[in-house]
Design an enzyme around this catalytic site. Sequence first.
Site, mmCIF file in Angstrom:
data_model
loop_
_atom_site.group_PDB
_atom_site.id
_atom_site.type_symbol
_atom_site.label_atom_id
_atom_site.label_comp_id
_atom_site.label_asym_id
_atom_site.label_seq_id
_atom_site.Cartn_x
_atom_site.Cartn_y
_atom_site.Cartn_z
ATOM 1 N N THR A 1 0.847 -1.217 0.088
ATOM 2 C CA THR A 1 -0.129 0.172 -0.038
ATOM 3 C C THR A 1 0.807 1.296 -0.007
ATOM 4 O O THR A 1 1.927 1.105 0.668
ATOM 5 C CB THR A 1 -0.723 -0.048 1.249
ATOM 6 O OG1 THR A 1 -1.801 -0.962 1.245
ATOM 7 C CG2 THR A 1 -1.676 1.219 1.553
ATOM 8 N N ILE B 1 -14.262 -2.975 2.074
ATOM 9 C CA ILE B 1 -13.431 -1.622 2.212
ATOM 10 C C ILE B 1 -12.668 -1.613 3.283
ATOM 11 O O ILE B 1 -12.973 -1.839 4.675
ATOM 12 C CB ILE B 1 -14.333 -0.600 2.080
ATOM 13 C CG1 ILE B 1 -15.195 -0.450 0.791
ATOM 14 C CG2 ILE B 1 -13.641 0.755 2.385
ATOM 15 C CD1 ILE B 1 -16.384 0.317 1.063
ATOM 16 N N GLY C 1 -1.400 -1.419 6.852
ATOM 17 C CA GLY C 1 -1.333 -2.698 7.596
ATOM 18 C C GLY C 1 -2.709 -3.119 7.619
ATOM 19 O O GLY C 1 -3.723 -3.160 6.728
ATOM 20 N N THR C 2 -3.239 -4.051 8.740
ATOM 21 C CA THR C 2 -4.321 -4.746 8.665
ATOM 22 C C THR C 2 -5.622 -3.642 8.785
ATOM 23 O O THR C 2 -6.031 -3.478 9.887
ATOM 24 C CB THR C 2 -4.547 -5.675 9.852
ATOM 25 O OG1 THR C 2 -3.598 -5.291 10.871
ATOM 26 C CG2 THR C 2 -4.116 -7.044 9.398
HETATM 27 N N1 ASP Z 1 -4.360 -1.337 4.978
HETATM 28 C C1 ASP Z 1 -4.799 -1.624 3.758
HETATM 29 C C2 ASP Z 1 -6.134 -2.368 3.824
HETATM 30 O O1 ASP Z 1 -6.410 -2.871 4.992
HETATM 31 C C3 ASP Z 1 -3.662 -2.722 3.610
HETATM 32 C C4 ASP Z 1 -2.353 -2.383 3.662
HETATM 33 O O2 ASP Z 1 -2.039 -1.147 4.022
HETATM 34 O O3 ASP Z 1 -1.395 -3.082 3.537
HETATM 35 O O4 ASP Z 1 -6.698 -2.280 2.948
#
Ligand code: ASP
Length: 346
Positions: free
Chosen positions: A209, A238, A261-262
């Site tokens: 990301t 989303i 992240g998550t």
């Molecule tokens: N935060 C993003 C999501 O959960 C994924 C990521 O940042 O790697 O869609």
Amino acid sequence: MKHFSLSKAVFMAASLALLGLTAANAQEKFSPVIVIHGGTSGLDLTKEEFKIREEPMNRALLAGQAVLEKGGSAMDAVTAAIMVLEDDPNFNAGKGAVFTADGFNELDASIMDGSTKKAGAVAMARHIKNPILGARLVMDKTWHTLVAGEGADKLAKESGLEMVDQKYFFTQFRYDALQKAKEKQKLLLDSEKAKKTSLNLHERPYLGTVGAIALDKNGNLAAATSTGGMTNKMTGRIGDSPIIGSGTYADNDSVAVSCTGTGDIYMRVNAAHEVSALYKYKTSDVQKAAEEAVSQVKALGGSGGIISIDKHGHTGFAWTKDKLGMYHGEARLGAKPIVYWPLGEK
Ligand code: ASP
């Protein structure tokens, strides 16, 4: 009468002196800077893997820095930086977006202007080549903040943004990652094998990301984030990236923040706004505020990282170091951009 003129003159002189002082302070105070992240890396990251992303990140920093150097706004700087990364297949944003469980690419992006607190975002967009432009469109041309799905694509098309077919987003390694994730999920349904495996999508978390935050010469902060989300996510899911306050936040009175992240957990922590609140009401240390927000994400079982800049131009980088690394870099005016080693200290 004489007395009045004298006090008026004294008042005017004092005002002029004050104005001069304010202008001088303004110049002194706001030293423009742009900071970016390119998502997370595994703890077993190799120098070769790092190199693949170092070059485009450097280009993204140069693009943002060029805007700031010309006296441009933080909003334009973060947009320019994000577009470079969206066009590079190595990042999970734009061209290199990951696949949903049903084999689609659904893109989320958001942007926020710290001077007006205006913001715009798109979610689940399938055809906008540069989703960050879709987010800006929502902010600049509608009275909404978040537009999702077909509505986002329709708005972008009608407004003349560059549109692409879903196959534009196809990359072999993202497709293979989807197959692997599906295989793992199947294993989990088999209770015997499930004992030996786990559905930890962050085991090799090369998620990619992208985020950019900036402070311009006028003291304006801006933040932007763009992503394809998480491999094998449910179609229609989303994440935090298009949610203002979760994945992106900017306020001239405190900080600009972009998260990775998550996302499902970042949303529950309101991580980006949390950094702003911690900075404003608890500590004036942007590094500490970012670390504390990340520890809240971790406490709920999440992992990932946060980049932040405070209103004075101090930067903060935090991530769940026991689980992953975070691609990140910064560029100050007149200085060579730096892309940091994702596993190390800044
Ligand atoms: N935060 C993003 C999501 O959960 C994924 C990521 O940042 O790697 O869609």
